[in-house]
Design a protein around this motif. Structure first.
Motif, mmCIF file in Angstrom:
data_model
loop_
_atom_site.group_PDB
_atom_site.id
_atom_site.type_symbol
_atom_site.label_atom_id
_atom_site.label_comp_id
_atom_site.label_asym_id
_atom_site.label_seq_id
_atom_site.Cartn_x
_atom_site.Cartn_y
_atom_site.Cartn_z
ATOM 1 N N SER A 9 0.828 -1.213 0.000
ATOM 2 C CA SER A 9 0.000 0.000 0.000
ATOM 3 C C SER A 9 0.860 1.260 0.000
ATOM 4 C CB SER A 9 -0.945 0.011 1.202
ATOM 5 O OG SER A 9 -1.870 -1.038 1.108
ATOM 6 N N ILE A 10 1.917 1.248 0.791
ATOM 7 C CA ILE A 10 2.850 2.382 0.813
ATOM 8 C C ILE A 10 3.487 2.544 -0.564
ATOM 9 C CG2 ILE A 10 5.075 3.177 1.745
ATOM 10 C CD1 ILE A 10 4.183 1.855 4.434
ATOM 11 N N HIS A 11 3.904 1.436 -1.151
ATOM 12 C CA HIS A 11 4.557 1.463 -2.464
ATOM 13 C C HIS A 11 3.609 2.027 -3.538
ATOM 14 C CE1 HIS A 11 7.547 0.257 -5.398
ATOM 15 N NE2 HIS A 11 6.599 -0.346 -6.122
ATOM 16 N N ILE A 12 2.393 1.549 -3.563
ATOM 17 C CA ILE A 12 1.422 2.013 -4.565
ATOM 18 C C ILE A 12 1.095 3.490 -4.349
ATOM 19 C CG2 ILE A 12 -0.978 1.767 -5.329
ATOM 20 C CD1 ILE A 12 -0.619 -1.288 -4.796
ATOM 21 N N THR A 13 0.925 3.889 -3.104
ATOM 22 C CA THR A 13 0.646 5.297 -2.800
ATOM 23 C C THR A 13 1.802 6.184 -3.230
ATOM 24 O OG1 THR A 13 -0.767 4.678 -0.939
ATOM 25 C CG2 THR A 13 0.103 6.930 -0.948
ATOM 26 N N CYS A 14 3.019 5.766 -2.926
ATOM 27 C CA CYS A 14 4.197 6.549 -3.321
ATOM 28 C C CYS A 14 4.348 6.601 -4.842
ATOM 29 C CB CYS A 14 5.458 5.998 -2.667
ATOM 30 S SG CYS A 14 5.550 6.323 -0.904
ATOM 31 N N ALA A 15 4.024 5.503 -5.519
ATOM 32 C CA ALA A 15 4.086 5.502 -6.991
ATOM 33 C C ALA A 15 3.093 6.506 -7.559
ATOM 34 C CB ALA A 15 3.806 4.099 -7.538
ATOM 35 N N ALA A 16 1.888 6.534 -7.021
ATOM 36 C CA ALA A 16 0.881 7.494 -7.486
ATOM 37 C C ALA A 16 1.315 8.928 -7.194
ATOM 38 C CB ALA A 16 -0.469 7.191 -6.841
ATOM 39 N N LEU A 17 1.840 9.159 -5.996
ATOM 40 C CA LEU A 17 2.330 10.496 -5.644
ATOM 41 C C LEU A 17 3.505 10.904 -6.529
ATOM 42 C CD1 LEU A 17 2.194 10.317 -1.741
ATOM 43 C CD2 LEU A 17 0.734 11.704 -3.240
ATOM 44 N N SER A 18 4.384 9.961 -6.818
ATOM 45 C CA SER A 18 5.540 10.224 -7.660
ATOM 46 C C SER A 18 5.097 10.621 -9.069
ATOM 47 C CB SER A 18 6.448 8.998 -7.711
ATOM 48 O OG SER A 18 7.584 9.262 -8.489
ATOM 49 N N LEU A 19 4.163 9.859 -9.622
ATOM 50 C CA LEU A 19 3.665 10.190 -10.957
ATOM 51 C C LEU A 19 2.950 11.535 -10.950
ATOM 52 C CD1 LEU A 19 3.223 9.475 -13.925
ATOM 53 C CD2 LEU A 19 1.099 8.340 -13.229
ATOM 54 N N GLY A 20 2.118 11.773 -9.953
ATOM 55 C CA GLY A 20 1.419 13.060 -9.859
ATOM 56 C C GLY A 20 2.390 14.221 -9.773
ATOM 57 N N GLY A 21 3.431 14.051 -8.977
ATOM 58 C CA GLY A 21 4.448 15.101 -8.865
ATOM 59 C C GLY A 21 5.205 15.299 -10.156
#
Length: 129
Positions: A9-21
């Motif tokens: 869950s942390i990994h998926i959330t960070c991936a989404a945040l990374s792409l958004g950024g």
């Protein structure tokens, strides 16, 4: 909830945040925004990407790298391509066309990385071709 699900869950959330950024910074770069120079915009991507990498390593430890080496190595290789394209798009592109093309290419590579992660197959979304 077990540790695998928490880390995933942390990994998926960070991936989404990374792409958004990344998408946001690409748009800001295209319009030469001064926001790119703010401390928040310069620091947060490094924090998010570090958490993304740490969670990826932990997941690989939990699932076993050797048994999953083919698709994990594909993700790592694609990650390197994503980093190079992102660097060109956000910092080193010599003109707007190169920056935008690199930015779009990086987004496609990111989608490929996600497809490899979802399918656990090295060809990712190319598997059906």
């Amino acid at each position: 909830m077990n540790s695998f699900l928490v880390i995933r869950s942390i990994h998926i959330t960070c991936a989404a945040l990374s792409l958004g950024g990344f998408v946001t910074r690409g748009i800001l770069r295209a319009f030469n925004s001064r926001l790119l120079q703010t401390r928040f915009v310069r620091v947060i991507p490094h924090v998010v990407d570090t958490l993304l990498l740490v969670s990826a390593v932990r997941l690989a430890m939990l699932i076993g790298f050797a048994a999953n080496a083919s698709w994990l190595l594909t993700k790592i290789g694609a990650l390197l391509v994503y980093v190079v394209l992102g660097s060109i798009a956000l910092k080193h592109g010599s003109n707007r066309v190169i920056c935008v093309a690199s930015w779009l290419g990086a987004i496609v590579v990111f989608a490929f990385i996600v497809s490899v992660a979802r399918t656990h197959l090295p060809p990712g979304f190319f598997a059906g071709i």
